[in-house]
Design a protein around this motif. Structure first.
Motif, mmCIF file in Angstrom:
data_model
loop_
_atom_site.group_PDB
_atom_site.id
_atom_site.type_symbol
_atom_site.label_atom_id
_atom_site.label_comp_id
_atom_site.label_asym_id
_atom_site.label_seq_id
_atom_site.Cartn_x
_atom_site.Cartn_y
_atom_site.Cartn_z
ATOM 1 N N CYS A 135 -2.059 -103.248 43.706
ATOM 2 C CA CYS A 135 -2.650 -103.062 42.369
ATOM 3 C C CYS A 135 -1.800 -102.105 41.523
ATOM 4 O O CYS A 135 -2.293 -101.559 40.540
ATOM 5 C CB CYS A 135 -4.083 -102.548 42.494
ATOM 6 S SG CYS A 135 -4.225 -100.991 43.381
ATOM 7 N N LYS B 216 -7.730 -104.696 48.129
ATOM 8 C CA LYS B 216 -6.876 -104.199 49.214
ATOM 9 C C LYS B 216 -7.081 -102.701 49.483
ATOM 10 O O LYS B 216 -6.708 -102.206 50.533
ATOM 11 C CB LYS B 216 -5.398 -104.460 48.870
ATOM 12 C CG LYS B 216 -5.036 -105.927 48.794
ATOM 13 C CD LYS B 216 -4.471 -106.410 50.127
ATOM 14 C CE LYS B 216 -4.548 -107.910 50.272
ATOM 15 N NZ LYS B 216 -3.649 -108.653 49.424
ATOM 16 N N GLY C 26 -5.748 -97.117 45.052
ATOM 17 C CA GLY C 26 -4.388 -97.327 44.568
ATOM 18 C C GLY C 26 -3.496 -97.748 45.717
ATOM 19 O O GLY C 26 -3.472 -97.091 46.743
ATOM 20 N N CYS C 27 -2.792 -98.871 45.525
ATOM 21 C CA CYS C 27 -1.896 -99.373 46.574
ATOM 22 C C CYS C 27 -0.839 -100.243 45.883
ATOM 23 O O CYS C 27 -0.942 -100.499 44.695
ATOM 24 C CB CYS C 27 -2.699 -100.180 47.604
ATOM 25 S SG CYS C 27 -3.322 -101.749 46.987
ATOM 26 N N CYS D 155 -9.699 -103.270 43.153
ATOM 27 C CA CYS D 155 -8.683 -103.876 44.026
ATOM 28 C C CYS D 155 -9.259 -104.056 45.428
ATOM 29 O O CYS D 155 -9.757 -103.107 46.026
ATOM 30 C CB CYS D 155 -7.440 -102.998 44.071
ATOM 31 S SG CYS D 155 -6.244 -103.495 45.321
HETATM 32 ZN ZN LIG Z 1 -5.074 -101.555 45.464
#
Ligand SMILES: [Zn+2]
Length: 641
Positions: A552, A516, A548-549, A514
């Motif tokens: 995603c 981001k 992890g955000c 991901c």
């Molecule tokens: Zn993410």
């Protein structure tokens, strides 16, 4: 929360006195308890701090003295968050002054009805809501979640009283990997945790959410009481449930299949996203018959037939979006399991440059394979490895106003303008065999055979290539050499293979890190070993991994990228086939003489470039041979652009 903290048990050390512990603060005391800090260091740091001209927090002094690191501080916060409260955290991290805390506590004492310190702090601008949730998420290591009422699993929600959620500013969001995700406005302290575990079982995974978002969802549910499992199911509710499942899958954007699975005590619905099944929702078993019947009506399947597997197809249109969905009903001990595959989702076909081949491989593929006037070009890999996408982008590359391209597919997945595509339809007895028999009489330049399944389709492909056609097709084999071996096993003569097959591309899809939330990742020794690498092979390489955000869905991965192995049949490889060499011999010859790189090698270059992770390579790629050194691979494939 003032239970005594067990002190460092080292006998040579003086224990941390109560006075010292009070001055140092809760987090420092936990650092001592967990062995990151000695009482002696605390004593020294206290003395230093007293002599400072400008006030610093105790943790800052400890860091300055290099006694502890931010990582260690986060680690004790993460392991002991239930024994730290919000005021400890903000005060000790220097995000709130003692003075402001005092004022806030005074305001809180006068507030009626009573409010939490958290609410008081934000309302009076001692700290911003956004800043607060970010600090909580970062320090505690719990994902920050943007709540939306459509994602709330109502079934789960109804397991606890709304008053309890409102009192503790929390609410259950959904289930993932067997854990119940519970959003907290403030996960610190013991409040709510014990009760939450009692309600949802041991496996509760806390996430952080803003207080206004939690309140607005609770308000929404308080106004409309959450639905209890329906005893009687009306036809209309099955219709709306099925609609809501399909629409949710469409809105997610990257769902390829919907799994609707009857279990002993529930109906489970999962989505395949980026190749992995993710839980969507659960429904009571009482809904199974109505949902199954509704889907059978939608795709013209036989409602009365409940003992045999059957297939179906449905065309679904909503909000201007047209979907072509293939359904499969399979009889299990708990009822019919239904899988819906969403077809022709991709609105535009990828350009050849976008499929993910590294520069040198792409150049060879274009010049030595696609630009040739005739021959069989095979793409191979398991189901869901992205073969179709590659074949379509090849068609896109080949297609000109002066060529005739014709296809036989089962079924047509994307529609390309300017070529003649035909879907196999067994219900009207339009079989592969029949379509292929006619395809050659259509005066084509390029023939696309969806898949080589048997001797007949293999013969057609080879014969067409012998008569000067370009043939694009796919196979189900592990790797590129496997494609050649499979043709031999289908009783195609070795000389026919060596004179018609131009190339075999093997491929897989791996999940992409991901963008981001990606950060540097230290590869584990076991992972290196699994990839056949040693520490010296990757000196100076920085791998990346997502933390992890919301972007995603807290998986750390978003989207997928293809990994390739391109076998081009040159003189040496052709001779090896004619000599009926074993597959590993052909592989070695191809690697030595014509620059074949393995799936693993291509994947390693992509992981080194931070596009995917070692973990993904281990999960998805076959590992037959030890990879060659990175410089060599970069020379063969070119660097990641
Ligand atoms: Zn993410």
């Amino acid at each position: 929360m003032d239970d005594p903290i067990p002190l460092n048990a080292d006998k040579n050390q003086k224990p941390l006195t109560e006075e010292l512990a009070n001055q140092a603060g809760k987090i420092a005391a936990l650092l001592v308890r967990d062995g990151f800090l000695t009482p002696k260091q605390v004593e020294y740091a206290t003395r230093i701090r007293a002599r400072l001209e400008s006030p610093r927090t105790f943790l800052e002094v400890l860091k300055e003295l290099k006694y502890v690191t931010d990582d260690q501080i986060n680690q004790v916060i993460r392991t002991s968050y239930e024994s730290i409260n919000l005021e400890n955290l903000l005060l000790e991290l220097g995000l709130l002054s003692e003075e402001n805390l005092k004022t806030a506590l005074q305001i809180q004492a006068e507030e009626k009805p009573p409010k939490s310190l958290r609410e008081i702090l934000v309302q009076n601008n001692f700290i911003g809501e956004q800043k607060l949730v970010q600090v909580l998420s970062q320090r505690l290591g719990f994902p920050l979640m943007e709540l939306d009422k459509s994602q709330i699993d109502r079934q789960l929600f109804s397991r606890g009283p709304v008053e309890f959620y409102a009192q503790h500013h929390l609410l259950p969001v959904g289930t993932k990997n067997g854990e119940v995700w519970v959003a907290f406005a403030d996960p610190l302290g013991p409040q709510g945790h014990e009760e939450t575990r009692r309600l949802f079982g041991k496996k509760v995974f806390p996430v952080v959410a803003s207080l206004p978002s939690i309140k607005s969802i609770l308000k929404h549910f308080q106004e409309k009481p959450s639905p209890r499992p329906a005893v009687e199911v009306h036809e209309t509710s099955a219709v709306s449930i099925v609609d809501s499942i399909i629409m949710a899958a469409v809105q997610e954007g990257d769902v390829s299949d919907i799994h609707i699975e009857p279990m002993l005590d529930r109906l489970r619905v999962r989505f395949r996203q980026d190749g992995i099944l993710v839980q969507f929702k659960e429904y009571p078993t009482s809904l199974i018959p109505a949902i199954t019947a509704r889907l059978k009506v939608m795709c013209n399947a036989d409602i009365a037939e409940k003992r045999r597997p059957q297939g179906g197809r449905l065309f679904y249109e909503q909000n201007g979006q047209k979907l072509d969905i293939r359904a499969s009903f399979y009889v299990t001990v708990h009822g019919e399991k239904i899988v819906l595959r969403i077809l022709n989702r991709m609105s535009s076909v990828l350009n050849l440059e976008e499929v993910g081949m590294l520069p040198r491989m792409l150049k060879r593929f274009r010049e030595d394979v696609l630009d040739r006037p005739s021959g069989v070009m095979i793409t191979t890999g398991p189901t869901g490895s992205g073969k179709t996408t590659t074949v379509y982008s090849c068609i896109n590359y080949i297609k000109t106003p002066y060529t005739s391209i014709i296809t036989a597919e089962d079924p047509v997945e994307y529609i390309i303008d300017g070529i003649a595509q035909c879907s196999i339809n067994p219900t009207i007895n339009l079989t592969y065999e029949e379509a292929l028999r006619h395809i050659v009489r259509q005066d084509p330049d390029v023939i696309v055979i969806g898949e080589i399944r048997d001797n007949f389709s293999a013969q057609i492909a080879v014969q067409a290539a012998l008569t000067g056609h370009k043939v694009l097709t796919t196979f189900h084999t592990e790797d590129s050499i496997g494609g050649i071996v499979r043709l031999l096993n289908m009783d195609i003569e070795a000389f026919l293979i060596s004179s018609t097959v131009v190339s075999v591309v093997a491929q897989r899809l791996v999940r992409k890190v991901c963008s981001k939330c990606s950060g540097p990742y230290r590869v584990r020794a076991g992972e290196l070993l699994g990839l056949g690498l040693e520490a010296k092979d990757i000196a100076g390489v920085e791998f990346r991994k997502g933390q992890g955000c919301p972007h995603c869905r807290y998986t750390g991965y978003k989207g997928r990228i293809a990994v390739f192995e391109l076998l081009i049949l040159d003189e040496n490889v052709r001779n090896a086939i004619l000599d009926r060499k074993m597959s590993h011999e052909i592989r070695v010859i191809a690697m030595e003489s014509n620059g074949l790189t393995t799936l693993l090698e291509d994947g390693i270059l992509k992981a080194v470039a931070g596009l995917t992770t070692p973990e993904e390579l281990l999960r998805c790629l076959p590992r037959l041979l030890k990879p060659r050194p990175l410089e060599k691979l970069q020379r063969l494939l070119g660097g990641v652009p």
